[in-house]
Scaffold this motif. Sequence first.
Motif: not given
Length: 505
Positions: A55-80
């Motif tokens: 449950t931490d993730h919802v509070l962490l994501y606004p503070i920390y961008d990730t190297l790789v992101s994902y689409t709504k369907g959990l396919e990888p997409e560019p992040g940092l």
Amino acid sequence: MTIRSRWGAAAAAALLTVLAACGGGGGSGDSDRALRVAAAADASSLDPIRGNAGTDHVLLYPIYDTLVSYTKGLEPEPGLAESWEQKTPTELTLKLREGVKFHDGEPLNAEAVVFNAERAMAEGSNIQADLASVEKVTADDEYTVTYHLKDADASLLLVLADRAGMMVSPKAAEAAGGDLSTKPVGAGGWKFKEWKRGSVLKVTKFADYWDDKAERVSAIDFNIIPEPKTRVTSLRSGQQDVAMEISPSDSDSLEKASNVSLDASPRVNLNQVYLNKAAPELKDPKVRKALSLAINREALLKSGYFDRGVIADGIVPGGDYWAAPPASVKSEYDPDQAKQLLKEAGQPTFSFDMIANADSATIRVAEILKEQWAAVGVTVNIRPLEIVQATNDYFNDRKAPALLSQWTGRPDPAMSYRLMFSGEGYFNTSDQGTPGLDEALNKADVSTEPQERKPGLDEAAEAVFADTPWLPLVFGDSLVGLGDDVKGFEGNLLGKPKFIGVTLG
């Protein structure tokens, strides 16, 4: 009003996500006030490598961008990282975005990524298992890094969309003595302002965020409200703009309300009973299988989850999900067989303690399980605890052999198998790996293509099913309440929104 999205819509959602990333105006909507979010649980830590709750993730994501992101369907997409290349099965090279800054003004470059990787793999990190395949990470130039692997690991790309990809400022980490639990400094859309444990986490819009086209509210206040009915009441009264984790028992009434809407969609979030199979009461696999066979999941889904979800057979959902377990993995209800297995194990009657999250919805499910297990001669002693205390008592202090809670899922299915069932997995309190699991996951690492990974993941599902190291119950729908002023909210299959694109007014 209910907004629904189904598994089959993932491809369309992914396309919309890509289009949104390529255009759209900036700004923060028509209101400069903070977005008020009723969160179900406080963060166990604001340091990505030190937390122990999904449950931490919802509070962490606004503070920390990730190297790789994902689409709504959990396919990888560019992040940092704006792009990547799998040069060999044991080399993953990332090209970083130029000009990205941490909240303290420090640059996010290849050296910073190497620092974060080494930190995540070091002693004291709770996510060492996520990067167990990594031998070293090198800075090839200022904005290029390569992950060198001991063995092929097809899950690594989406591992970097989770905690292991959340970048912290090296300068801030060193100044904090290596622990950013209360002083987080990331490169996300919002920077840390204030945290009152058990009450509120406040973040404010980061002016130098790399994506200047991203829609962002001026601030987010995460108000910690563990009781589901209180979250609904505060949403309907206008005290909150978003209410996370709506209880299935409250979803029907929320659908009928005139001033709010219910966003309902499937997710990989699993309601389950964690088991410590090293505990004396549960060390025999026949006993664990008996506990599973004694559960009437159809009745549990109806009475405990108000039909808001689907019965769970494995750690990942069935249906259209690409990594769905094979037909051989099937949760069955057979109390007579459960009694026979308990007799064979020499435990025709026994009792054990089970910690349970102390909200009313979880306790309702615990009471149903207690009644079903009693029918086969098993007594469970329910110990309700607030979620952070519950996870600490079970995973860290190991004060009980069982925990009724959730597995919030991970972007890649192999992450769930490793974290839950490998001998090194943080969430495996027995420290005993599931027989055959490592070999199965090695087969799944032959390629990054889903169809080539599927046979190995099927074998992993079968190995876990045979060992019964935990008790899957129900994949609950993602149920999020939204005030009328909230625009642009979009969930995902993880059920962990990032709030980029959300506006007020």
